[in-house]
Design a protein around this motif. Sequence first.
Motif, PDB file in Angstrom:
ATOM      1  N   GLY A 239       0.802  -1.223   0.000  1.00 52.80           N
ATOM      2  CA  GLY A 239       0.000   0.000   0.000  1.00 52.80           C
ATOM      3  C   GLY A 239       0.828   1.262   0.000  1.00 52.80           C
ATOM      4  O   GLY A 239       0.464   2.253  -0.640  1.00 52.80           O
ATOM      5  N   LEU A 240       1.960   1.258   0.710  1.00 45.82           N
ATOM      6  CA  LEU A 240       2.795   2.458   0.770  1.00 45.82           C
ATOM      7  C   LEU A 240       3.385   2.781  -0.599  1.00 45.82           C
ATOM      8  O   LEU A 240       3.425   3.945  -1.001  1.00 45.82           O
ATOM      9  CB  LEU A 240       3.902   2.268   1.801  1.00 45.82           C
ATOM     10  N   ASP A 241       3.836   1.750  -1.332  1.00 50.06           N
ATOM     11  CA  ASP A 241       4.370   1.981  -2.676  1.00 50.06           C
ATOM     12  C   ASP A 241       3.296   2.563  -3.594  1.00 50.06           C
ATOM     13  O   ASP A 241       3.571   3.456  -4.408  1.00 50.06           O
ATOM     14  CB  ASP A 241       4.894   0.672  -3.271  1.00 50.06           C
ATOM     15  N   THR A 242       2.078   2.056  -3.461  1.00 52.33           N
ATOM     16  CA  THR A 242       0.976   2.566  -4.276  1.00 52.33           C
ATOM     17  C   THR A 242       0.675   4.014  -3.927  1.00 52.33           C
ATOM     18  O   THR A 242       0.461   4.857  -4.813  1.00 52.33           O
ATOM     19  CB  THR A 242      -0.275   1.705  -4.063  1.00 52.33           C
ATOM     20  N   LEU A 243       0.659   4.325  -2.633  1.00 54.26           N
ATOM     21  CA  LEU A 243       0.377   5.693  -2.198  1.00 54.26           C
ATOM     22  C   LEU A 243       1.450   6.654  -2.679  1.00 54.26           C
ATOM     23  O   LEU A 243       1.158   7.787  -3.079  1.00 54.26           O
ATOM     24  CB  LEU A 243       0.278   5.732  -0.672  1.00 54.26           C
ATOM     25  N   VAL A 244       2.701   6.205  -2.668  1.00 50.35           N
ATOM     26  CA  VAL A 244       3.805   7.063  -3.106  1.00 50.35           C
ATOM     27  C   VAL A 244       3.694   7.385  -4.593  1.00 50.35           C
ATOM     28  O   VAL A 244       4.028   8.493  -5.028  1.00 50.35           O
ATOM     29  CB  VAL A 244       5.151   6.394  -2.776  1.00 50.35           C
TER      30      VAL A 244
END
Length: 225
Positions: free
Chosen positions: A85-90
């Motif tokens: 999720g963090l990679d997607t948010l970034v």
Amino acid sequence: MSDRTAAPAPRRLREWEQRVEVPLLAASLLFLAGYAVRVLAPAGAGFWRDLAAALVGAVWLLFVLDYGVRVRLSGLGRRFVRSHGLDTLVVLLPLLRPLRVVHLYTAVQQRREHPRLSLYARVMAYAGVAAVLLGFAASLAVYQQERDAPGASIRTFGDAVWWACATLTTVGYGDATPVTPAGRVVAVGLMACGLGLLGAVTGSFSSWLIQVFSREDERRPPAGG
């Protein structure tokens, strides 16, 4: 046969991440610099604003390309979006890229053996730099939204930096607060991110102290010996 070909995917993904980590860090700084020029350039600097916008767009496309490669090498397909999720948010919000330091903190904490003390120092240093970059990015974003808003208390970039410092450190003086919906969304995001980064720093520092004390206890001779 398909299992054999899919198994090396995590290894290939790690190799890819190691190769692109430094170039993507440089690209992140370029993105932030371009965004800063876009926000802080005077009204008459149309050429520089257009050039900064083109730079920001090009770097964002680079982030999207990197994300696509990660999805393919992971072998997870659509599950990669949920599990990372963090990679997607970034990718959706590149100004949050400094938060990738949380991955480093998680990797250190999940190691089976006690990590070296230098790793804890590295996590604290990375988290500190990430906090500075994130605060600068939030200052730019909230200044862009607030500077022309009626009744705004954040009128200059200096006001935005002061607000970001107070918010990121969870002090919250309240003398400068966003009044626009977009500015308040930035504020909520900075509060959450600030807690995460402070947690990484304090957690690493606590683990470092515990490991230092444990090693000192191991070196001491037994009592009565």
